[in-house]
Every structure is written in C-alpha cells, then in structure tokens.
Write an enzyme that holds these catalytic residues in place. Sequence first.
Site, PDB file in Angstrom:
ATOM      1  CE  LYS A  71      -0.475   1.828  -2.374  1.00  0.00           C
ATOM      2  NZ  LYS A  71       0.475   2.005  -1.266  1.00  0.00           N
TER       3      LYS A  71
ATOM      4  CB  SER B 119      -2.831   7.249   3.433  1.00  0.00           C
ATOM      5  OG  SER B 119      -3.592   6.691   2.383  1.00  0.00           O
ATOM      6  CB  ALA B 120      -4.013   9.936  -1.283  1.00  0.00           C
ATOM      7  CG  ASP B 121      -6.448   5.472   1.686  1.00  0.00           C
ATOM      8  OD1 ASP B 121      -6.282   5.605   0.460  1.00  0.00           O
ATOM      9  OD2 ASP B 121      -6.225   4.398   2.292  1.00  0.00           O
TER      10      ASP B 121
ATOM     11  CE  LYS C 147      -2.502  -4.312   8.494  1.00  0.00           C
ATOM     12  NZ  LYS C 147      -3.508  -3.939   7.494  1.00  0.00           N
TER      13      LYS C 147
ATOM     14  CB  VAL D  20      -9.052   3.344   0.784  1.00  0.00           C
ATOM     15  CG1 VAL D  20     -10.185   4.180   1.379  1.00  0.00           C
ATOM     16  CG2 VAL D  20      -9.014   1.957   1.426  1.00  0.00           C
TER      17      VAL D  20
ATOM     18  CG  ASP E  13       3.949   7.940   3.860  1.00  0.00           C
ATOM     19  OD1 ASP E  13       2.818   8.141   3.360  1.00  0.00           O
ATOM     20  OD2 ASP E  13       4.590   6.886   3.675  1.00  0.00           O
TER      21      ASP E  13
ATOM     22  CD  GLU F  53      -8.602  -1.661  -0.805  1.00  0.00           C
ATOM     23  OE1 GLU F  53      -7.649  -1.432  -1.583  1.00  0.00           O
ATOM     24  OE2 GLU F  53      -8.505  -1.550   0.427  1.00  0.00           O
TER      25      GLU F  53
END
Length: 306
Positions: free
Chosen positions: A89, A143-145, A162, A109, A141, A28
């Site tokens: 981003k 992540s779209a990951d 993390k 990602v 919130d 990535e």
Amino acid sequence: MTALRPDFTYAPEVAEALAEGAPVVALESTIISHGMPYPDNVEMAVEVEQVVRDGGAVPATLAVLGGRPHVGLDRDALTLLASDDGVRKVSVRDLPYVVARGLHGATTVAATMRLASLAGIETFVTGGLGGVHRGAPQSFDVSADLVELGRTSVAVVCAGVKSILDIGLTLEYLETQGVPVLVDGSTEFPSFYSRSSGFAAPLRVDGAAEVAALMRAKWSMGLDGGVVVANPVPVDDEIPTEQMAGVIDRALADMASLGITGSAATPYLLGRIVELTDGASLRTNIALVRHNARLGAAVAREYRGD
Ligand code: PSU
Ligand code: MN
C-alpha cells in the site's frame, strides 16, 4: 500539455489522449489491492475502466510496478495488483521507497493524486477518501489524502467519507486546507454506503458542467489544491446509516482488540466490514465506484472542453 515523463510508463491509449488533450480519468489501485477481495477487485477494476470509456474518456489506473510509476494498466497488471500479496500500500511517503527499490505498489488517493498531477491528469475517480480517524485527537491518525487535497490540483470524485472515520473532523480539516467540498445533487454530505451522514453539503452543485466550471475558476486564479466531488450512492444501492452503524462499531472494536493501527487500519476495517455484512457492503462499494466513474468521465469531458 504536460510532456510524457521518461521515468513513467504510459499505456498507449493514455499517451495518445494526453498528447491530444482528450479527457482522461485517473483511477487508484489501493482500492484494488487493499480495498476489496479477489476476484471481485479485478472484475471491478476492469468494469470501471469500461464505464469511463463508455462515458467518452480514457481510463488510466495508476500504480507502481517494478519501481516504475505506470499511467494506465493492462489486464495482466490489474490482475497482479488484485492477487499478489507482495503489492504494498503506497501513500505519498512510500512513493520514493518503492521506486528506489523496484517494488510493486498500489497507490492510495494521496499517491494517485500526486502521480496523476505529474502526468497532467486533473480528474480522478475513486470510492471513498481517507480522512480523520475516530480518536485522532489521541492517535494523530489523519490520512495523507487530506494533506494532498490541500496541495495538489486534482478533482477527486468519491462517495464521501465512511463513518469508520470522524466525518465532522474530516470536513473541518478540508476546510482548513482550503479544499472545496462539492456534493452533486444533494444538500447533504454522503457517508459512502449511505446518501446521508448528518452533515450538510459544504457546497452543492448539479452536474458535471458545474464541477468543471469550479475547477476552472479555482485553478485559473492560482488557487492550487484539490477539489472533492462527493457523489451520493444511488438510492437502490445504499445501505442505511442505522444499519451500518452497528457494523462499523463492531469492526472498530475488533481492530482495537487486535491492536491494528497506522496504514493497516483502513484495509483491515474495509475487509472486516465486508465479512460482517456478508458481502452486502462489497456490492454497494462496487455500485458506487461505477456511479462515480460515470460522473468522473463527464467531468473530464466538460473540463477538457470536449
Ligand atoms: N476508503 C475506501 N476504500 C479504500 C480506501 C479508503 O472506502 O480503498 C483506501 C484509499 O486508497 C485511500 C486509503 O486513499 O484507503 C486511505 O488510507 P489511510 O487511511 O491509511 O490514509
Ligand atoms: Mn492513517
């Protein structure tokens, strides 16, 4: 074999490997543009590509340059991504915008998985996944990951999640999405800087051949979607969870006081953690990406039956 797409630009070595069915590893670019400072970021990017080559696979770093998805980048392109403030981003929602406007974008990602899948690459190496943020029940919130992992058939080798994130909720979300979460060689899910997280490994595997066998089993049954391959950071490079906890709490508090939210949250936290650890977190980050690249190259070779 997936045909080369006329709307993508391929590096010659990647086009050749894809045509031959040889092992290719996607990498990535948000980690380069928004995950590490310059010039460590470009040095990391070049070095990690070399680790993939040494492991017998062809590296393909993905990004959008001048509105065109690129599969495999040369050193000038990596340097641009590492140093140009105009690089956006780009997650999945942003892909059509940068393409339509002819902009430069570093892919997360999620966006890298989607482009890799369109290019016919099924193994992807990164540092850490996005996840469910702490406080997500209020902020929404997530992540779209994680959504992408639920739908796109790519295996993502990473060092876990993390603890800037809510690791427990992230694992729950992946279970809901039907995503196998494998941990290589450990019964505990890793937390990026640390080998431990307090959460058990959802599924344990030992070695690249077992990972590739699971990818084959999943996709041959038509079970579309991603696979998380968590690779705990090497013992010599880890920062203990106790040591990171205070740093992460401080970074989260600083972010809250600055009012930073949304897609700016993860880049801010990563940068702040590097500052608060005087660069120690950056050294660990680079070491774990290198370690993931070794495993990813082996997975790509096993999967492609090399
Ligand atoms: N975690 C890291 N380093 C990173 C990222 C996450 O340790 O560089 C990047 C990845 O590109 C990941 C993205 O896909 O942040 C997630 O951003 P968000 O939380 O906005 O979805
Ligand atoms: Mn987010």
